[in-house]
Design a protein around this motif. Structure first.
Motif, short mmCIF file in Angstrom:
data_model
loop_
_atom_site.label_atom_id
_atom_site.label_comp_id
_atom_site.label_asym_id
_atom_site.label_seq_id
_atom_site.Cartn_x
_atom_site.Cartn_y
_atom_site.Cartn_z
N THR A 20 -11.31 10.54 1.23
CA THR A 20 -10.57 9.87 0.18
C THR A 20 -10.35 10.87 -0.94
O THR A 20 -11.00 11.93 -0.98
N ASN A 46 -6.00 -3.17 -5.89
CA ASN A 46 -4.57 -3.47 -5.85
C ASN A 46 -4.22 -4.38 -4.67
O ASN A 46 -3.38 -5.28 -4.78
N TYR A 47 -4.89 -4.15 -3.54
CA TYR A 47 -4.62 -4.97 -2.36
C TYR A 47 -5.07 -6.42 -2.59
O TYR A 47 -4.35 -7.37 -2.27
N VAL A 50 0.85 -1.20 0.00
CA VAL A 50 0.00 0.00 0.00
C VAL A 50 0.88 1.25 0.00
O VAL A 50 1.51 1.57 1.02
N LEU A 83 -4.84 0.40 4.51
CA LEU A 83 -5.47 0.66 3.22
C LEU A 83 -6.55 1.73 3.31
O LEU A 83 -7.26 1.83 4.32
N ASP A 84 -6.71 2.53 2.23
CA ASP A 84 -7.84 3.46 2.11
C ASP A 84 -9.06 2.64 1.70
O ASP A 84 -9.20 2.23 0.55
N ALA A 122 -7.39 1.28 -4.74
CA ALA A 122 -6.54 0.79 -3.65
C ALA A 122 -6.97 -0.60 -3.20
O ALA A 122 -6.14 -1.48 -2.96
N ASP A 140 -11.32 3.76 -1.35
CA ASP A 140 -10.68 3.89 -2.66
C ASP A 140 -10.76 2.55 -3.39
O ASP A 140 -10.09 1.58 -3.01
N GLN A 173 -2.38 5.49 -1.51
CA GLN A 173 -3.54 4.61 -1.36
C GLN A 173 -3.76 4.25 0.11
O GLN A 173 -4.52 3.33 0.42
#
Length: 333
Positions: free
Chosen positions: A273, A239-240, A130, A229-230, A236, A233, A134
């Motif tokens: 955010t 991606n996680y 992260v 993590l956000d 984000a 978002d 993000q």
């Protein structure tokens, strides 16, 4: 009267053979519950430092003790690596760690144990994948007193991941100001805010900044340290799930865990955010920018409604951008 009524009902149950049989069946089920109704336990892998022999021993102990399954949660190390004693912590998501998960999944299936998995390490979701852009967001207020005779005030420092949203001038001081008097200042040049020439009494500049909480994952395993993590978002979260979730699921092959687990939503102080203003306008039908002071001070009778709309927008973003994508990921795997 209630006691007498209860006694009458108990008598009716005993006198009805079918109900008595159902009650006996229920009692037997509690003594010998079916496999899918047996309790499950949280299984913290400290370090994670585990061995296949110990994992199997503990799973067999669970089975013999009437436990129906477990949820694996890798957390912080209890000791440093010690080569002399053969003690080692396996970094989170490393090949060695994934192999331990693979062994556990296979052995759990062999023993008839249900297996759940925390989709990360510690809590809340986050870690080294992260970036600060993000990470969990917040609306930061920088309140700066305006000194008498000063007509230019430098903009406050903006760290990586921060962005100035708006500047307001209000009567009062940084600790106590009148939100009703706040007016937006748009004359910003060369890194300074230009103020009106004639100001009567004490005033304060309110800088609203899209910022980050800086919160780090709590109780993270070795190699899982990093920003939280956000959760508002979508990119984000995507991606996680790809960097952490997809890697974890490699350990299971055709035998996926029964469920995935989100240990906690303790994302302290996260109320913003990067695209919050755009989403607020789209969902609520008006812009939040002129009403930002209402989030930190009373601006009159509209204050409650503005804060309600702000909270509702956050709730919708959390559901649509975190809860739903995580559920969709789980169903797809």
């Amino acid at each position: 009267m209630l006691s007498a009524l209860g006694s009458g009902l108990r008598g009716a149950v005993i006198q009805n053979p079918d109900q008595a049989s159902d009650l006996a069946s229920l009692q037997r089920a509690f003594k010998q519950p079916p496999e899918d109704s047996k309790i499950m336990m949280r299984w913290w892998w400290f370090g994670p430092s585990v061995t296949q022999a110990e994992l199997e021993r503990e799973m067999r102990a669970m089975k013999e003790g009437g436990i129906g399954g477990f949820e694996v949660q890798p957390v912080y190390p209890l000791a440093l690596d010690d080569a002399d004693h053969g003690f080692r912590n396996y970094p989170f998501l490393s090949d060695e760690f994934i192999e331990m998960l693979r062994f556990t999944s296979s052995k759990a299936r062999e023993l008839g144990l249900r297996m759940d998995l925390t989709l990360g390490s510690g809590w809340p979701y986050g870690g080294p994948s992260v970036p600060i852009t993000q990470a969990a967001g917040k609306l930061r207020l920088e309140a700066i007193a305006v000194k008498s005779g000063v007509h230019r005030v430098p903009l406050p420092y903006a760290a990586t991941g921060e962005k100035l949203i708006a500047v307001f001038l209000a009567k009062g001081d940084p600790k106590s100001f009148a939100g009703k008097t706040a007016r937006e200042i748009s004359d910003i040049r060369d890194g300074t805010v230009r103020l009106p020439l004639e100001l009567q009494g004490p005033h304060v500049l309110l800088f609203f900044i899209s910022s980050r909480t800086g919160q780090m994952v709590k109780r993270a395993a070795l190699g899982a340290e990093g920003f939280v993590l956000d959760h508002y978002d979508r990119v984000a979260v995507k991606n996680y799930l790809e960097s952490v979730g997809d890697r974890l699921i490699e350990a299971f092959g055709s035998n996926p865990p029964r469920a995935i687990f989100c240990d906690s939503l303790e994302v302290y102080g996260s109320d913003w955010t990067s695209d919050f203003l755009e989403e607020f306008r789209r969902r609520r039908g008006y812009g939040l920018e002129p009403y930002l002071p209402a989030l930190v001070s009373s601006v009159g009778e509209k204050t409650g409604a503005i804060r309600h709309d702000w909270g509702q927008t956050l709730t919708e973003l959390l559901s649509e951008r975190f809860v739903v994508p995580v559920e969709e990921w789980a169903r797809a795997h």
